[in-house]
Scaffold this motif. Structure first.
Motif, PDB file in Angstrom:
ATOM      1  N   LYS A   8       0.837  -1.206   0.000  1.00 25.73           N
ATOM      2  CA  LYS A   8       0.000   0.000   0.000  1.00 25.73           C
ATOM      3  C   LYS A   8       0.873   1.258   0.000  1.00 25.73           C
ATOM      4  CE  LYS A   8      -3.300   2.501   2.812  1.00 25.73           C
ATOM      5  NZ  LYS A   8      -3.746   2.694   4.167  1.00 25.73           N
ATOM      6  N   ILE A   9       1.893   1.269   0.832  1.00 22.10           N
ATOM      7  CA  ILE A   9       2.808   2.414   0.891  1.00 22.10           C
ATOM      8  C   ILE A   9       3.536   2.556  -0.443  1.00 22.10           C
ATOM      9  CG2 ILE A   9       4.899   3.322   1.981  1.00 22.10           C
ATOM     10  CD1 ILE A   9       3.879   2.062   4.620  1.00 22.10           C
ATOM     11  N   GLY A  10       3.955   1.429  -1.025  1.00 17.30           N
ATOM     12  CA  GLY A  10       4.627   1.454  -2.320  1.00 17.30           C
ATOM     13  C   GLY A  10       3.749   2.022  -3.422  1.00 17.30           C
ATOM     14  N   GLU A  11       2.480   1.650  -3.422  1.00  7.82           N
ATOM     15  CA  GLU A  11       1.554   2.176  -4.436  1.00  7.82           C
ATOM     16  C   GLU A  11       1.369   3.681  -4.270  1.00  7.82           C
ATOM     17  OE1 GLU A  11       0.317   0.685  -7.186  1.00  7.82           O
ATOM     18  OE2 GLU A  11       1.614  -0.967  -6.563  1.00  7.82           O
ATOM     19  N   GLY A  12       1.240   4.126  -3.025  1.00  5.83           N
ATOM     20  CA  GLY A  12       1.121   5.563  -2.775  1.00  5.83           C
ATOM     21  C   GLY A  12       2.358   6.319  -3.221  1.00  5.83           C
ATOM     22  N   LEU A  13       3.514   5.735  -2.965  1.00  5.03           N
ATOM     23  CA  LEU A  13       4.770   6.359  -3.379  1.00  5.03           C
ATOM     24  C   LEU A  13       4.863   6.433  -4.898  1.00  5.03           C
ATOM     25  CD1 LEU A  13       7.468   7.579  -2.543  1.00  5.03           C
ATOM     26  CD2 LEU A  13       8.425   5.267  -2.515  1.00  5.03           C
ATOM     27  N   LYS A  14       4.439   5.377  -5.589  1.00  2.00           N
ATOM     28  CA  LYS A  14       4.454   5.387  -7.053  1.00  2.00           C
ATOM     29  C   LYS A  14       3.623   6.536  -7.597  1.00  2.00           C
ATOM     30  CE  LYS A  14       5.043   0.430  -7.750  1.00  2.00           C
ATOM     31  NZ  LYS A  14       4.416  -0.815  -8.203  1.00  2.00           N
ATOM     32  N   THR A  15       2.419   6.682  -7.070  1.00  2.00           N
ATOM     33  CA  THR A  15       1.524   7.742  -7.528  1.00  2.00           C
ATOM     34  C   THR A  15       2.135   9.118  -7.266  1.00  2.00           C
ATOM     35  OG1 THR A  15      -0.401   6.355  -7.099  1.00  2.00           O
ATOM     36  CG2 THR A  15      -0.787   8.726  -7.266  1.00  2.00           C
ATOM     37  N   ASN A  16       2.638   9.315  -6.060  1.00  2.00           N
ATOM     38  CA  ASN A  16       3.178  10.623  -5.686  1.00  2.00           C
ATOM     39  C   ASN A  16       4.464  10.982  -6.427  1.00  2.00           C
ATOM     40  OD1 ASN A  16       1.198  11.508  -3.814  1.00  2.00           O
ATOM     41  ND2 ASN A  16       1.987  10.033  -2.347  1.00  2.00           N
ATOM     42  N   ILE A  17       5.374  10.036  -6.560  1.00  2.00           N
ATOM     43  CA  ILE A  17       6.633  10.324  -7.269  1.00  2.00           C
ATOM     44  C   ILE A  17       6.356  10.574  -8.744  1.00  2.00           C
ATOM     45  CG2 ILE A  17       8.752   9.243  -8.139  1.00  2.00           C
ATOM     46  CD1 ILE A  17       9.318   8.203  -5.443  1.00  2.00           C
ATOM     47  N   GLY A  18       5.500   9.755  -9.321  1.00  2.00           N
ATOM     48  CA  GLY A  18       5.183   9.925 -10.743  1.00  2.00           C
ATOM     49  C   GLY A  18       4.643  11.295 -11.062  1.00  2.00           C
ATOM     50  N   LYS A  20       4.691  14.111  -8.982  1.00  2.00           N
ATOM     51  CA  LYS A  20       5.542  15.208  -8.485  1.00  2.00           C
ATOM     52  C   LYS A  20       6.751  15.459  -9.387  1.00  2.00           C
ATOM     53  CE  LYS A  20       7.851  17.006  -4.384  1.00  2.00           C
ATOM     54  NZ  LYS A  20       7.331  18.346  -4.534  1.00  2.00           N
ATOM     55  N   PHE A  21       7.349  14.376  -9.900  1.00  2.00           N
ATOM     56  CA  PHE A  21       8.573  14.523 -10.683  1.00  2.00           C
ATOM     57  C   PHE A  21       8.379  14.244 -12.174  1.00  2.00           C
ATOM     58  CE2 PHE A  21       9.890  13.610  -6.324  1.00  2.00           C
ATOM     59  CZ  PHE A  21      10.750  14.674  -6.094  1.00  2.00           C
ATOM     60  N   SER A  22       7.132  14.078 -12.598  1.00  2.00           N
ATOM     61  CA  SER A  22       6.797  13.840 -14.015  1.00  2.00           C
ATOM     62  C   SER A  22       7.621  12.701 -14.615  1.00  2.00           C
ATOM     63  CB  SER A  22       6.992  15.122 -14.828  1.00  2.00           C
ATOM     64  OG  SER A  22       6.185  16.149 -14.332  1.00  2.00           O
ATOM     65  N   LEU A  23       7.553  11.556 -13.965  1.00  2.00           N
ATOM     66  CA  LEU A  23       8.300  10.387 -14.427  1.00  2.00           C
ATOM     67  C   LEU A  23       7.342   9.361 -15.006  1.00  2.00           C
ATOM     68  CD1 LEU A  23      10.591  10.026 -11.290  1.00  2.00           C
ATOM     69  CD2 LEU A  23      11.251  10.982 -13.512  1.00  2.00           C
ATOM     70  N   ASP A  24       7.811   8.606 -16.012  1.00  2.00           N
ATOM     71  CA  ASP A  24       6.959   7.579 -16.610  1.00  2.00           C
ATOM     72  C   ASP A  24       6.825   6.384 -15.669  1.00  2.00           C
ATOM     73  OD1 ASP A  24       8.975   5.467 -17.210  1.00  2.00           O
ATOM     74  OD2 ASP A  24       9.755   6.956 -18.629  1.00  2.00           O
ATOM     75  N   ALA A  25       5.841   5.548 -15.951  1.00  2.00           N
ATOM     76  CA  ALA A  25       5.497   4.431 -15.068  1.00  2.00           C
ATOM     77  C   ALA A  25       6.649   3.447 -14.887  1.00  2.00           C
ATOM     78  CB  ALA A  25       4.269   3.706 -15.601  1.00  2.00           C
ATOM     79  N   ASP A  26       7.395   3.158 -15.941  1.00  2.00           N
ATOM     80  CA  ASP A  26       8.519   2.217 -15.818  1.00  2.00           C
ATOM     81  C   ASP A  26       9.596   2.764 -14.896  1.00  2.00           C
ATOM     82  OD1 ASP A  26       7.335   0.340 -17.482  1.00  2.00           O
ATOM     83  OD2 ASP A  26       8.339   1.098 -19.287  1.00  2.00           O
ATOM     84  N   LYS A  27       9.900   4.034 -15.046  1.00  2.00           N
ATOM     85  CA  LYS A  27      10.917   4.667 -14.200  1.00  2.00           C
ATOM     86  C   LYS A  27      10.451   4.682 -12.744  1.00  2.00           C
ATOM     87  CE  LYS A  27      14.030   7.051 -15.459  1.00  2.00           C
ATOM     88  NZ  LYS A  27      15.440   6.837 -15.741  1.00  2.00           N
ATOM     89  N   VAL A  28       9.184   5.006 -12.539  1.00  2.00           N
ATOM     90  CA  VAL A  28       8.631   5.043 -11.183  1.00  2.00           C
ATOM     91  C   VAL A  28       8.689   3.659 -10.543  1.00  2.00           C
ATOM     92  CG1 VAL A  28       6.503   5.375  -9.859  1.00  2.00           C
ATOM     93  CG2 VAL A  28       7.176   7.062 -11.568  1.00  2.00           C
ATOM     94  N   ASN A  29       8.306   2.626 -11.286  1.00  2.00           N
ATOM     95  CA  ASN A  29       8.350   1.263 -10.756  1.00  2.00           C
ATOM     96  C   ASN A  29       9.776   0.870 -10.359  1.00  2.00           C
ATOM     97  OD1 ASN A  29       5.596   0.818 -10.982  1.00  2.00           O
ATOM     98  ND2 ASN A  29       5.773  -0.023 -13.040  1.00  2.00           N
ATOM     99  N   SER A  30      10.741   1.226 -11.186  1.00  2.00           N
ATOM    100  CA  SER A  30      12.146   0.921 -10.886  1.00  2.00           C
ATOM    101  C   SER A  30      12.625   1.674  -9.654  1.00  2.00           C
ATOM    102  CB  SER A  30      13.032   1.280 -12.083  1.00  2.00           C
ATOM    103  OG  SER A  30      12.697   0.504 -13.200  1.00  2.00           O
ATOM    104  N   LEU A  31      12.236   2.943  -9.546  1.00  2.00           N
ATOM    105  CA  LEU A  31      12.634   3.748  -8.388  1.00  2.00           C
ATOM    106  C   LEU A  31      12.035   3.201  -7.091  1.00  2.00           C
ATOM    107  CD1 LEU A  31      12.308   7.338  -9.878  1.00  2.00           C
ATOM    108  CD2 LEU A  31      14.429   6.235  -9.146  1.00  2.00           C
ATOM    109  N   VAL A  32      10.765   2.843  -7.137  1.00  2.00           N
ATOM    110  CA  VAL A  32      10.099   2.339  -5.931  1.00  2.00           C
ATOM    111  C   VAL A  32      10.702   1.001  -5.511  1.00  2.00           C
ATOM    112  CG1 VAL A  32       7.911   1.510  -4.977  1.00  2.00           C
ATOM    113  CG2 VAL A  32       7.991   3.669  -6.234  1.00  2.00           C
ATOM    114  N   ALA A  33      10.969   0.127  -6.470  1.00  2.00           N
ATOM    115  CA  ALA A  33      11.590  -1.163  -6.140  1.00  2.00           C
ATOM    116  C   ALA A  33      12.965  -0.943  -5.512  1.00  2.00           C
ATOM    117  CB  ALA A  33      11.699  -2.027  -7.387  1.00  2.00           C
ATOM    118  N   ALA A  34      13.753  -0.058  -6.107  1.00  2.00           N
ATOM    119  CA  ALA A  34      15.075   0.243  -5.553  1.00  2.00           C
ATOM    120  C   ALA A  34      14.940   0.891  -4.177  1.00  2.00           C
ATOM    121  CB  ALA A  34      15.856   1.165  -6.494  1.00  2.00           C
TER     122      ALA A  34
END
Length: 150
Positions: A8-18, A20-34
């Protein structure tokens, strides 16, 4: 920590980072996993070297994450992970790691505060899913000395 809470926290972070920083979904997924892997490693390393007192105080709202030694360690770890994995350049990694670390810790603190766990070491151990006796051993003077060597 509960797997559903982490997701749940990871999903929220994906939405917010994407957004806030105008990043595509693949980049966001990689950032959240890292970020999730980096945070887990960071917590382990921090506790081994410094004990758990500061993290306990943050979870109990007795100390702010902002400006803490733990924050500096988390931000640095995330930034280094983002750069070393080629996900972001150093400047962008610094911005994203600062935001992500604050978001992750705020969400964890809120989840703990809203949980039915007692607001003491027993409750923290239960919430995080760690053994209290192991934590006591790590927090002992001998455990801290051992942690500093490694």
């Amino acid at each position: 920590m509960d797997r559903q809470l982490i997701e749940k926290i990871g999903e929220g972070l994906k939405t917010n980072i994407g957004s806030k920083f105008s990043l595509d979904a693949d980049k966001v997924n990689s950032l959240v996993a890292a970020g999730q892997n980096g945070l887990t490693e960071c917590i382990k390393q921090f506790v081994m070297k410094s004990g758990s007192k500061e993290i306990e105080d943050i979870l109990l709202n007795q100390k702010n994450f902002e400006g803490s030694a733990f924050q500096m360690v988390v931000k640095t770890q995330l930034k280094n992970d983002f750069v070393s994995k080629g996900l972001l350049d150093a400047e962008a990694a610094a911005e994203v790691s600062g935001y992500a670390s604050n978001y992750l810790v705020d969400e964890i603190v809120t989840a703990y505060q809203n949980s039915s766990n007692t607001k003491d070491l027993d409750g923290i151990c239960s919430f995080l899913g760690i053994d209290k006796n192991l934590l006591k051993m790590i927090n002992s003077p001998m455990g801290k000395m051992f942690g500093k060597f490694f």
